[in-house]
Design a protein around this motif. Structure first.
Motif, PDB file in Angstrom:
ATOM      1  N   UNK A  11      33.373  34.719  30.918  1.00 55.14           N
ATOM      2  CA  UNK A  11      33.605  33.508  31.711  1.00 55.14           C
ATOM      3  C   UNK A  11      32.795  33.543  32.997  1.00 55.14           C
ATOM      4  N   UNK A  12      32.796  34.692  33.681  1.00 52.53           N
ATOM      5  CA  UNK A  12      32.024  34.798  34.921  1.00 52.53           C
ATOM      6  C   UNK A  12      30.525  34.749  34.658  1.00 52.53           C
ATOM      7  N   UNK A  13      30.068  35.318  33.551  1.00 49.21           N
ATOM      8  CA  UNK A  13      28.642  35.218  33.207  1.00 49.21           C
ATOM      9  C   UNK A  13      28.262  33.775  32.908  1.00 49.21           C
ATOM     10  N   UNK A  14      29.147  33.054  32.233  1.00 51.30           N
ATOM     11  CA  UNK A  14      28.907  31.634  31.966  1.00 51.30           C
ATOM     12  C   UNK A  14      28.872  30.843  33.276  1.00 51.30           C
ATOM     13  N   UNK A  15      29.800  31.156  34.170  1.00 49.59           N
ATOM     14  CA  UNK A  15      29.818  30.490  35.477  1.00 49.59           C
ATOM     15  C   UNK A  15      28.548  30.785  36.254  1.00 49.59           C
ATOM     16  N   UNK A  26      35.755  19.819  34.511  1.00 47.68           N
ATOM     17  CA  UNK A  26      36.490  20.409  33.392  1.00 47.68           C
ATOM     18  C   UNK A  26      36.288  21.929  33.338  1.00 47.68           C
ATOM     19  N   UNK A  27      35.062  22.384  33.523  1.00 50.00           N
ATOM     20  CA  UNK A  27      34.791  23.824  33.495  1.00 50.00           C
ATOM     21  C   UNK A  27      35.524  24.543  34.619  1.00 50.00           C
ATOM     22  N   UNK A  28      35.485  23.975  35.807  1.00 57.20           N
ATOM     23  CA  UNK A  28      36.125  24.617  36.960  1.00 57.20           C
ATOM     24  C   UNK A  28      37.638  24.633  36.800  1.00 57.20           C
ATOM     25  N   UNK A  29      38.217  23.501  36.466  1.00 54.41           N
ATOM     26  CA  UNK A  29      39.680  23.389  36.372  1.00 54.41           C
ATOM     27  C   UNK A  29      40.240  24.199  35.200  1.00 54.41           C
ATOM     28  N   UNK A  30      39.569  24.155  34.063  1.00 52.31           N
ATOM     29  CA  UNK A  30      40.124  24.763  32.851  1.00 52.31           C
ATOM     30  C   UNK A  30      39.688  26.204  32.593  1.00 52.31           C
ATOM     31  N   UNK A  31      38.578  26.623  33.169  1.00 53.31           N
ATOM     32  CA  UNK A  31      38.041  27.933  32.827  1.00 53.31           C
ATOM     33  C   UNK A  31      37.732  28.793  34.047  1.00 53.31           C
ATOM     34  N   UNK A  32      36.832  28.328  34.884  1.00 47.17           N
ATOM     35  CA  UNK A  32      36.345  29.154  35.990  1.00 47.17           C
ATOM     36  C   UNK A  32      37.398  29.397  37.063  1.00 47.17           C
ATOM     37  N   UNK A  52      40.003  31.897  35.907  1.00 50.53           N
ATOM     38  CA  UNK A  52      39.402  33.226  35.833  1.00 50.53           C
ATOM     39  C   UNK A  52      39.297  33.846  37.226  1.00 50.53           C
ATOM     40  N   UNK A  53      38.845  33.078  38.195  1.00 48.60           N
ATOM     41  CA  UNK A  53      38.737  33.584  39.565  1.00 48.60           C
ATOM     42  C   UNK A  53      40.125  33.959  40.092  1.00 48.60           C
ATOM     43  N   UNK A  54      41.132  33.175  39.747  1.00 49.09           N
ATOM     44  CA  UNK A  54      42.502  33.506  40.142  1.00 49.09           C
ATOM     45  C   UNK A  54      42.936  34.839  39.537  1.00 49.09           C
ATOM     46  N   UNK A  55      42.660  35.043  38.261  1.00 50.26           N
ATOM     47  CA  UNK A  55      43.032  36.298  37.606  1.00 50.26           C
ATOM     48  C   UNK A  55      42.310  37.493  38.215  1.00 50.26           C
ATOM     49  N   UNK A  56      41.032  37.331  38.493  1.00 50.61           N
ATOM     50  CA  UNK A  56      40.260  38.418  39.099  1.00 50.61           C
ATOM     51  C   UNK A  56      40.798  38.719  40.499  1.00 50.61           C
ATOM     52  N   UNK A  57      41.075  37.680  41.266  1.00 49.39           N
ATOM     53  CA  UNK A  57      41.621  37.870  42.614  1.00 49.39           C
ATOM     54  C   UNK A  57      42.960  38.587  42.556  1.00 49.39           C
ATOM     55  N   UNK A  58      43.829  38.166  41.647  1.00 50.04           N
ATOM     56  CA  UNK A  58      45.138  38.813  41.509  1.00 50.04           C
ATOM     57  C   UNK A  58      44.994  40.283  41.141  1.00 50.04           C
ATOM     58  N   UNK A  59      44.057  40.591  40.260  1.00 53.03           N
ATOM     59  CA  UNK A  59      43.801  41.987  39.892  1.00 53.03           C
ATOM     60  C   UNK A  59      43.361  42.792  41.115  1.00 53.03           C
ATOM     61  N   UNK A  60      42.434  42.243  41.882  1.00 47.68           N
ATOM     62  CA  UNK A  60      41.921  42.957  43.059  1.00 47.68           C
ATOM     63  C   UNK A  60      43.003  43.147  44.117  1.00 47.68           C
ATOM     64  N   UNK A  61      43.850  42.151  44.295  1.00 48.97           N
ATOM     65  CA  UNK A  61      44.965  42.278  45.247  1.00 48.97           C
ATOM     66  C   UNK A  61      45.892  43.410  44.804  1.00 48.97           C
ATOM     67  N   UNK A  62      46.222  43.439  43.501  1.00 47.89           N
ATOM     68  CA  UNK A  62      47.083  44.500  42.986  1.00 47.89           C
ATOM     69  C   UNK A  62      46.418  45.861  43.144  1.00 47.89           C
ATOM     70  N   UNK A  63      45.141  45.938  42.868  1.00 51.29           N
ATOM     71  CA  UNK A  63      44.412  47.203  43.013  1.00 51.29           C
ATOM     72  C   UNK A  63      44.456  47.672  44.455  1.00 51.29           C
ATOM     73  N   UNK A  64      44.289  46.761  45.378  1.00 48.93           N
ATOM     74  CA  UNK A  64      44.334  47.092  46.803  1.00 48.93           C
ATOM     75  C   UNK A  64      45.716  47.610  47.186  1.00 48.93           C
ATOM     76  N   UNK A  65      46.760  46.982  46.686  1.00 53.08           N
ATOM     77  CA  UNK A  65      48.129  47.393  47.006  1.00 53.08           C
ATOM     78  C   UNK A  65      48.475  48.745  46.391  1.00 53.08           C
ATOM     79  N   UNK A  66      47.882  49.039  45.237  1.00 46.24           N
ATOM     80  CA  UNK A  66      48.169  50.294  44.539  1.00 46.24           C
ATOM     81  C   UNK A  66      47.489  51.491  45.186  1.00 46.24           C
ATOM     82  N   UNK A  67      46.506  51.248  46.037  1.00 38.86           N
ATOM     83  CA  UNK A  67      45.785  52.370  46.655  1.00 38.86           C
ATOM     84  C   UNK A  67      46.539  52.955  47.822  1.00 38.86           C
TER      85      UNK A  67
END
Length: 137
Positions: free
Chosen positions: A88-92, A113-119, A122-137
């Motif tokens: 998804x990020x490569x497509x973006x 449509x691409x931004x609302x439905x896909x990109x 995906x950015x939200x999921x990546x951000x959530x992952x990074x926030x969790x990673x930061x909290x876990x450190x």
């Protein structure tokens, strides 16, 4: 080259704010012309911060990465992204320039449509992952 261990965490704060704006923009039911332009611009800013935050994290972890494409692919190898997020990020990345020059209604609606439905999700999921990673450190 000395890597600032807090750089990715500092950039993450900016990404969180941009991602929140993008999520809010994606929630709208309809858009006028200026709102569509704002949606596209907010996506561009959020996308840039996404790959640059990943870049800073990878550099902190000892990877040597430079281009957005290399960052995204290496993030998959380092297990910071899953295969769907990587694609998804490569497509973006490929469509980013097209989206920023979407002037006719057909291309603007395609960008929406691409931004609302896909990109955006995906950015939200990546951000959530990074926030969790930061909290876990």
């Amino acid at each position: 080259m000395s890597v600032n261990p807090d750089r990715w965490k500092q950039r993450l704060q900016n990404l969180q704010r941009a991602q929140a704006r993008l999520s809010k923009a994606c929630e709208q039911e309809s858009y006028n012309e200026l709102e569509l332009a704002g949606l596209i611009q907010t996506f561009e800013f959020s996308f840039e911060l996404s790959w640059k935050t990943l870049k800073d994290l990878l550099e902190f972890e000892g990877y040597d990465v430079a281009s957005p494409r290399h960052v995204i692919r290496t993030s998959l190898e380092a297990r910071h992204l899953n295969a769907v997020q990587c694609e998804t990020l490569l497509d973006a990345l490929i469509k980013r320039n097209l989206l920023s020059h979407a002037y006719d209604e057909k291309h603007v609606l395609e960008a929406q449509a691409l931004i609302v439905n896909s990109y955006g999700p995906c950015i939200t999921n990546v951000t959530n992952y990074l926030v969790k990673k930061n909290l876990d450190e």
